[in-house]
Enzyme design. Structure first.
Site, mmCIF file in Angstrom:
data_model
loop_
_atom_site.group_PDB
_atom_site.id
_atom_site.type_symbol
_atom_site.label_atom_id
_atom_site.label_comp_id
_atom_site.label_asym_id
_atom_site.label_seq_id
_atom_site.Cartn_x
_atom_site.Cartn_y
_atom_site.Cartn_z
ATOM 1 C CG ASP A 278 -1.707 1.237 1.464
ATOM 2 O OD1 ASP A 278 -1.628 2.161 0.625
ATOM 3 O OD2 ASP A 278 -2.425 1.312 2.486
ATOM 4 C CE LYS B 231 -1.764 6.831 -3.565
ATOM 5 N NZ LYS B 231 -2.271 5.916 -2.525
ATOM 6 C CD GLU C 249 -5.144 3.494 -2.487
ATOM 7 O OE1 GLU C 249 -6.021 4.275 -2.052
ATOM 8 O OE2 GLU C 249 -3.997 3.870 -2.796
ATOM 9 C CG ASP D 264 -9.147 5.023 1.814
ATOM 10 O OD1 ASP D 264 -8.686 5.621 2.799
ATOM 11 O OD2 ASP D 264 -8.427 4.389 1.005
HETATM 12 P P1 ADP Z 1 -2.907 7.489 3.731
HETATM 13 O O1 ADP Z 1 -3.871 6.524 3.145
HETATM 14 O O2 ADP Z 1 -3.121 8.904 3.246
HETATM 15 O O3 ADP Z 1 -1.480 7.071 3.584
HETATM 16 P P2 ADP Z 1 -3.514 6.630 6.496
HETATM 17 O O4 ADP Z 1 -4.605 5.690 6.156
HETATM 18 O O5 ADP Z 1 -2.258 6.043 6.994
HETATM 19 O O6 ADP Z 1 -3.217 7.632 5.300
HETATM 20 O O7 ADP Z 1 -4.111 7.668 7.583
HETATM 21 C C1 ADP Z 1 -3.345 8.615 8.215
HETATM 22 C C2 ADP Z 1 -4.269 9.491 9.042
HETATM 23 O O8 ADP Z 1 -4.900 8.723 10.065
HETATM 24 C C3 ADP Z 1 -3.570 10.652 9.752
HETATM 25 O O9 ADP Z 1 -4.269 11.858 9.492
HETATM 26 C C4 ADP Z 1 -3.694 10.284 11.230
HETATM 27 O O10 ADP Z 1 -3.822 11.453 12.054
HETATM 28 C C5 ADP Z 1 -4.973 9.472 11.254
HETATM 29 N N1 ADP Z 1 -5.027 8.589 12.416
HETATM 30 C C6 ADP Z 1 -4.162 7.609 12.751
HETATM 31 N N2 ADP Z 1 -4.538 7.030 13.909
HETATM 32 C C7 ADP Z 1 -5.670 7.650 14.307
HETATM 33 C C8 ADP Z 1 -6.559 7.506 15.450
HETATM 34 N N3 ADP Z 1 -6.319 6.608 16.392
HETATM 35 N N4 ADP Z 1 -7.622 8.333 15.526
HETATM 36 C C9 ADP Z 1 -7.855 9.246 14.567
HETATM 37 N N5 ADP Z 1 -7.062 9.437 13.487
HETATM 38 C C10 ADP Z 1 -5.988 8.636 13.368
HETATM 39 MG MG MG Z 2 -4.561 4.890 2.192
#
Ligand code: ADP
Ligand code: MG
Length: 627
Positions: A24, A87, A187, A211
């Site tokens: 991913d 990205k 995805e 998502d």
């Molecule tokens: P991407 O798909 O853009 O790479 P992610 O799916 O990894 O991103 O999500 C990252 C986001 O998730 C960040 O904004 C982070 O603050 C949020 N996040 C991570 N853990 C938590 C949580 N426990 N509660 C709320 N938001 C969270």
């Molecule tokens: Mg993602």
């Protein structure tokens, strides 16, 4: 099909069971997963920490590359050399970014063109493909060290809305990282696979995948039937994610606690993310910042979040409408992305879909796990799942400089029909030779030639004006038909090539192996050819510009332009990419303001001509009336 694996250090074939992984490649975080026994799992590094890394790259003064957590530390201290959200730039040109150019803390190189964007870091230029490949390489190496085994075959995920260019760029990044990209999958499709949806060939289901990541939001509605996923609709906001919740909290603090001292700092943003997570866990947040006490409670957070959540729900409404389904058709709602851990999001999604969303998997992990399952299917480890017929090697044509331009990527389901548009490179060109190739290498000389024909009878037009569509059609028996058509005049030519599937498994394996083995050289060569092509067209354009504007340009301007253009020609002969790039820039930098000036003058002239014409026209009419 037999399994192939290559030892990258020796380039030799290995016969042990290779690892097939799913990646991913996220805007905020990236992960790598694999199948272990019967279940998918995120791979751990040598310290038993899961390979869930920030998608951040830091380039040191000696151009040493750091990726992940260590790179993240430089976000505050060295922002111009620390690259995040790469990205967002994959497969894009500077012109594509329109109003989003200032959203990056690092330097985007403005070449005023439709060419793929470059990032300037210190004194070098990096493409988003290269930068993304560093993230992939990091994941690959860490995983290989802890598993003590090579990883070369992978599935990489992309958002459902990614276009051809963005998908190809992702594929190239994988290749550059020494990976054999078995397939690029969406995805939301990966998320479904992680939940076991689509693995039973007899079911037909409609799934909504919500998502919300760090910087982007996507809602996709899919239909799965006979193990085939179809994206019915996809909506979203490429600038709405968890970061926006953090930013809104910072704004709330600025307005209520900080007042005069309201500079936006990365420290504040990091505190805000902590506050978000703590309030979501039911704990009021209190922290000290520059002699101020900052706090956040549940009802304050709710108030801040509502407008953001509402935006995502509006997208859900539209996606549902686009899919032509109704709420009751949706069998399952999946939550994906770190931000869907927020209870207020879960609540809002549940209310909209009138259904409890499925949250049994970690929303951060679902996409990577699904990619690992897809990789396992492609490895042939799931005999219960029938794979659809796919074309084994990419099919494409030769373009300027001997490059392979893929029209049908390898592993596309067949029958398949895809087309791309091309144009001429010379003024008055009336013929176009179309050479068809099969293979994964970037230069056609390393691929297998399937056939060749000439589209003749193109009416003479200036270079770049004809629109020539080349359409590839592979039928269910693997027979390839190629059709070329000049769209402005409907001139047409067609050939049928039968040898598509005549390659033995061994030959295919060898071709794939070579494409991985030579990936780095190939991509370097390709980017050199791309730069030379760009330079050549710039030389032609400036010669034309000088000729067309003889009367407007000063002697000094003309000679400077001529000199720079000669320099550029010389640099092309050097075949050194950075030299050519430098000369392109020098010419662009000098010519752009002049081009603007000339354009303004021409517009003025055109406008004054127009008024003259209209006055004459009016007077004639008046005359006519009088007589
Ligand atoms: P991407 O798909 O853009 O790479 P992610 O799916 O990894 O991103 O999500 C990252 C986001 O998730 C960040 O904004 C982070 O603050 C949020 N996040 C991570 N853990 C938590 C949580 N426990 N509660 C709320 N938001 C969270
Ligand atoms: Mg993602």
């Amino acid at each position: 099909m037999s399994k192939i694996s290559i030892d990258f250090k020796t380039g030799l074939l290995k016969n042990d069971k290779p690892i097939y992984a799913g990646i991913d490649l996220g805007t905020t975080n990236s992960l790598i997963a694999r199948m272990n026994e019967d279940s998918a799992e995120i791979i751990e590094d040598v310290n038993h920490e899961i390979l869930f890394i920030p998608s951040i790259i830091h380039i040191h003064p000696n151009y040493q590359i750091e990726v992940g957590k260590k790179a993240k530390q430089y976000l505050v201290s060295d922002p111009t050399n620390t690259i995040y959200s790469i990205k967002r730039l994959l497969g894009k040109s500077y012109a594509d970014l329109t109003d989003k150019k200032n959203n990056f803390g690092y330097h985007l190189h403005d070449d005023q063109s439709e060419n793929l964007i470059k990032v300037k870091i210190r004194d070098k230029y990096f493409t988003p493909i290269e930068l993304s490949s560093y993230i992939l390489t990091h994941l690959k190496i860490q995983a290989e060290q802890s598993l003590k085994s090579n990883i070369e075959n992978v599935v990489i995920t992309v958002p459902a809305y990614f276009n051809d260019n963005q998908r190809q760029a992702t594929r190239d990044a994988g290749k550059l990282a020494g990976l054999n990209v078995l397939r690029i999958i969406n995805e939301p499709t990966a998320a479904c696979l992680a939940y076991g949806i689509g693995l039973n060939r007899n079911e037909t289901k409609h799934i909504a995948v919500y998502d919300l990541g760090g910087g982007t939001f996507d809602i996709s509605i899919l239909r799965v039937e006979d193990g085939i996923f179809e994206v019915l609709s996809t909506r979203g906001d490429t600038y709405l994610g968890g970061d926006d919740f953090d930013n809104s909290i910072v704004k709330f603090w600025q307005e209520n606690f900080l007042k005069a001292e309201s500079n936006f700092t990365n420290e504040l943003r990091i505190l805000a993310e902590k506050a978000k997570i703590s309030v979501n866990d039911g704990q009021e947040f209190i922290a000290h910042y520059n002699h101020h006490t900052l706090s956040l409670n549940q009802s304050e957070f709710k108030k801040i979040s509502i407008p953001l959540i509402q935006k995502t729900i509006t997208c859900c409404e539209r996606a549902l409408a686009d899919s032509a389904l109704t709420l009751s058709d949706i069998d399952e709602v999946l939550l994906v992305g770190g931000s869907t851990r927020l209870n207020i999001i879960r609540q809002a999604v549940k209310e909209f879909f009138t259904k409890e969303p499925n949250t049994s998997l970690n929303p951060d992990h679902a996409v990577a796990l699904g990619a690992a399952i897809q990789a396992d299917i492609l490895a042939g480890n799931r005999k219960d799942l029938l794979l659809l017929d796919v074309n084994p090697l990419s099919l494409g044509i030769e373009t300027l400089g001997g490059l392979m331009d893929v029209i049908i990527p390898r592993n596309s389901k067949i029958p398949v029909q895809l087309a791309r548009e091309y144009t001429t490179s010379k003024d008055g060109q009336i013929n176009l030779r179309i050479s068809v190739y099969q293979g994964e290498r970037d230069l056609v000389e390393n691929n297998r030639k399937l056939g060749e024909f000439t589209l003749s009878g193109i009416p003479p037009m200036p270079a770049g004006i004809p629109k020539i569509q080349v359409r590839f059609y592979v039928d269910a028996d693997g027979i390839l038909k190629v059709k070329a058509r000049e769209l402005r005049t409907n001139t047409e030519q067609e050939v049928t090539i039968k040898s598509q599937f005549s390659l033995s498994a061994d030959v295919i394996a060898k071709m794939l192996m070579e494409s991985v083995h030579f990936a780095k050289q190939d991509i370097e060569k390709k980017s050199l050819v791309d730069t030379i092509n760009e330079a050549n067209s710039l030389v032609l354009a400036s010669q034309k510009f000088i000729k067309d504007n003889q009367n407007i340009l000063s002697e000094n301007e003309t000679s400077k332009l001529k000199n720079l253009s000669v320099n550029l020609q010389k640099s092309i002969e050097s075949s050194i990419k950075d030299e050519i790039q430098k000369s392109i820039e020098e010419l662009n930098e000098y010519s752009t303001p002049i081009a603007h000036k000339v354009m303004d003058l021409n517009i003025q002239k055109a406008l004054s001509n127009q008024t003259i014409v209209t006055t004459i026209a009016k007077e004639l009419k008046k005359d006519g009336q009088e007589t």
